[in-house]
Design an enzyme around this catalytic site. Structure first.
Site, PDB file in Angstrom:
ATOM      1  N   GLU A 175       0.854  -1.286  -0.081  1.00 41.39           N
ATOM      2  CA  GLU A 175      -0.028   0.004  -0.022  1.00 41.39           C
ATOM      3  C   GLU A 175       0.773   1.153   0.070  1.00 41.39           C
ATOM      4  O   GLU A 175       0.694   2.027   0.737  1.00 41.39           O
ATOM      5  CB  GLU A 175      -0.936   0.030   1.245  1.00 41.39           C
ATOM      6  CG  GLU A 175      -1.948  -0.999   1.137  1.00 41.39           C
ATOM      7  CD  GLU A 175      -3.207  -0.741   2.089  1.00 41.39           C
ATOM      8  OE1 GLU A 175      -3.387   0.126   2.973  1.00 41.39           O
ATOM      9  OE2 GLU A 175      -4.011  -1.732   2.020  1.00 41.39           O
ATOM     10  N   GLU A 373      -5.528  -8.855   0.523  1.00 43.02           N
ATOM     11  CA  GLU A 373      -6.475  -8.593   1.931  1.00 43.02           C
ATOM     12  C   GLU A 373      -7.882  -8.112   1.528  1.00 43.02           C
ATOM     13  O   GLU A 373      -8.302  -7.419   0.614  1.00 43.02           O
ATOM     14  CB  GLU A 373      -5.893  -7.311   2.355  1.00 43.02           C
ATOM     15  CG  GLU A 373      -4.427  -7.294   3.138  1.00 43.02           C
ATOM     16  CD  GLU A 373      -3.753  -6.389   3.817  1.00 43.02           C
ATOM     17  OE1 GLU A 373      -4.820  -5.371   4.470  1.00 43.02           O
ATOM     18  OE2 GLU A 373      -2.744  -6.074   3.766  1.00 43.02           O
TER      19      GLU A 373
HETATM   20  C1  BGP Z   1      -4.528  -2.580   5.563  1.00 39.44           C
HETATM   21  C2  BGP Z   1      -2.982  -2.784   5.857  1.00 39.44           C
HETATM   22  C3  BGP Z   1      -3.290  -3.969   6.950  1.00 39.44           C
HETATM   23  C4  BGP Z   1      -4.317  -3.975   7.982  1.00 39.44           C
HETATM   24  C5  BGP Z   1      -5.403  -3.403   7.327  1.00 39.44           C
HETATM   25  C6  BGP Z   1      -6.880  -3.455   8.042  1.00 39.44           C
HETATM   26  O1  BGP Z   1      -4.594  -1.179   4.716  1.00 39.44           O
HETATM   27  O2  BGP Z   1      -2.394  -3.234   4.666  1.00 39.44           O
HETATM   28  O3  BGP Z   1      -1.871  -3.763   7.550  1.00 39.44           O
HETATM   29  O4  BGP Z   1      -4.264  -3.282   9.064  1.00 39.44           O
HETATM   30  O5  BGP Z   1      -5.608  -2.123   6.327  1.00 39.44           O
HETATM   31  O6  BGP Z   1      -6.774  -1.923   8.553  1.00 39.44           O
HETATM   32  P1  BGP Z   1      -6.928  -1.549  10.320  1.00 39.44           P
HETATM   33  O7  BGP Z   1      -5.914  -2.629  10.685  1.00 39.44           O
HETATM   34  O8  BGP Z   1      -6.527  -0.385  10.535  1.00 39.44           O
HETATM   35  O9  BGP Z   1      -8.200  -2.174  10.562  1.00 39.44           O
END
Ligand code: BGP
Length: 476
Positions: A175, A373
């Site tokens: 990201e 993800e």
């Molecule tokens: C993405 C990241 C992850 C993860 C996810 C969920 O942007 O790559 O590392 O954390 O988001 O976000 P959060 O943990 O803030 O809910």
């Protein structure tokens, strides 16, 4: 197209959110080791040095560093075909500019990969998931400095060589696309990507553009290097993309939404099309931003093309239109979409968005895509019988998987894997909370880091096991 028999069903985790053991095994201090726990609606606090009496969640994570065997066994029980992990740079080069790597750090990741292979789980390794040695920020100014590209490549070489025969799928970055001079930035977003606070940047637009360019260049250079070390490596880069919808069919808004969605694609263009996009250079120029592209850089863009695209998808958004009332704004900018529900943290739930995005991206580049993800952050409750009924998560994932299957089977998109974030509860990146849970496996730990850390299978655990066993045919 049909879903292939070797479709990669699995999940994704990141080192700083799960490992803990921040000062063990020769690890140096990483950027996320200086970020505290936030609370609902409140950002995490970023410190310039470690302070007493502040809780830093990366210091303990979910103790994956010590419990990885137990955790991987649970994933194997679900039938996982793939697990995406990240290598914490500060475990390998504690200061980033060390002459020699830390052998203990290398061995740790070799052991994790070995454990995955034991269960025939395909490791997918991200080389930069918000984990940079803090020394590179303090001494060199992070990605604003081209020297950091060389340190990153040295780190990549170490890992490519250490896992040359055991890892096939790599991702250069996670990201990086959230950095752009046109985007409204916040401290936490620029910090997690580059260890720098937005509010403290002197020449904000120039600095963000430089970081974005240098990271893009680092990625294409890493792809070239990886292919030299093992030409069978499949090297991708992971992007976090939100489709942006127009607020109505006014052509001005449709155009605005298109441009806003596409803004996050300039780095993908640079990594897939063999050159840094001309429209971006012109945009920089028009805004008084100066980016120097050398002949050597041009060569790197030409020969460092990605093998696949990694796509993180959580939510869609609606474009702001001129004169929009700030009260209408959704949590992360843009407007609320009246057709969609949101999670407790304000993220829209939009399964069609993932199909839209898969089509949009595949038709632009023709490269295979892995969903790296996707998941729902929710508060889970353990009931009186010690069970966790997370039907809302099953419902979310079911709808998203179904949309992906339609993208493959009806729209002929080449999508070869689906990884949920995160198969086991871990620390949230944006809030630092433990209570924002994503997993099939519950971890008994609260926002203050207290709890037994016991792992408990949720209702979704058995559901995902059935999904994988049926290769996505049985979503019930
Ligand atoms: C993405 C990241 C992850 C993860 C996810 C969920 O942007 O790559 O590392 O954390 O988001 O976000 P959060 O943990 O803030 O809910």
């Amino acid at each position: 197209m049909k879903i292939s028999d070797d479709f990669l069903w699995g999940g994704s985790i990141a080192a700083h959110q799960c490992e803990g053991a921040y000062d063990e095994g020769g690890k140096g201090l990483g950027i996320m080791d200086l970020v505290s726990v936030g609370a609902y609606g409140q950002p995490r606090k970023i410190y310039s040095k470690l302070e007493k009496n502040v809780l830093y969640p990366s210091h303990y994570g979910i103790d994956f560093y010590h419990r990885y065997k137990e955790d991987i066994a649970l994933l194997a029980e679900m039938g996982f075909k793939a697990l995406r992990i990240s290598v914490d740079w500060s475990r390998i080069y504690p200061n980033g500019d060390d002459s020699n790597p830390n052998q203990k750090g290398i061995e740790y990741y070799q052991n994790v990969v070995k454990e995955l292979r034991k269960y025939k789980i395909e490791p997918i390794v991200t080389l930069y998931h918000f984990e940079m040695p803090i020394n590179l920020v303090n001494k060199y100014g992070s990605w604003t400095n081209k020297k950091v590209i060389d340190f990153y490549l040295k780190f990549c070489r170490t890992m490519f060589e250490a896992l040359k025969d055991t890892v096939k799928y790599w991702s250069t970055f996670n990201e990086m696309n959230h950095i752009d001079p046109q985007t409204q930035a916040t401290d936490i977003f620029t910090y997690i990507i580059a260890g720098l606070k937005y509010s403290e940047l002197t020449d904000k637009k120039q600095t963000l553009a430089t970081i974005g360019y240098n990271m893009t260049l680092a990625s294409v250079k890493a792809v070239r290097l990886g292919h030299e070390i093992n030409h069978n490596f499949k090297i991708g880069c992971v992007f976090g993309i939100e489709p942006v919808y127009p607020v109505n069919c006014d052509p001005a808004n449709v155009l605005k939404a298109y441009l806003q969605t596409d803004r996050d694609f300039y780095q993908i263009d640079a990594m897939c099309n063999g050159e840094f996009p001309k429209y971006k250079i012109q945009e920089y120029f028009n805004n008084g931003i100066n980016i120097k592209i050398t002949e050597a850089d041009k060569n790197d863009f030409k020969f460092g093309k990605l093998d696949y695209i990694g796509m993180n998808y959580y939510a869609s958004s609606v474009a702001e239109y001129e004169g929009a009332d700030s009260k209408e704004s959704a949590l992360f900018g843009g407007l609320q979409n009246p057709y969609l529900e949101t999670s407790k943290w304000g993220w829209t739930i939009d399964p069609i968005g993932i199909r839209y995005l898969l089509n949009y991206t595949y038709r632009k580049y023709g490269l295979p895509i892995m969903i790296t993800e996707n998941g729902l952050g929710a508060v889970d409750k353990v009931d009186g019988n010690g069970q966790i009924n997370d039907n809302y998560r099953i419902d979310y994932l079911k709808k998203h998987i179904s949309a992906i299957e339609k993208a493959i089977e009806e729209d002929n998109v080449d999508c070869f894997g689906y990884l949920t974030w995160a198969p086991i509860d871990l620390i949230s990146a944006t809030t630092g909370q433990m209570s924002k849970r994503y997993g099939f496996i519950y971890v008994d730990q609260d926002d203050g880091g207290k709890g037994t850390k016991k792992r408990i299978r949720k209702e979704s655990f058995n559901w995902y096991k059935r999904v994988i066993a049926s290769n996505g045919n049985n979503l019930s």
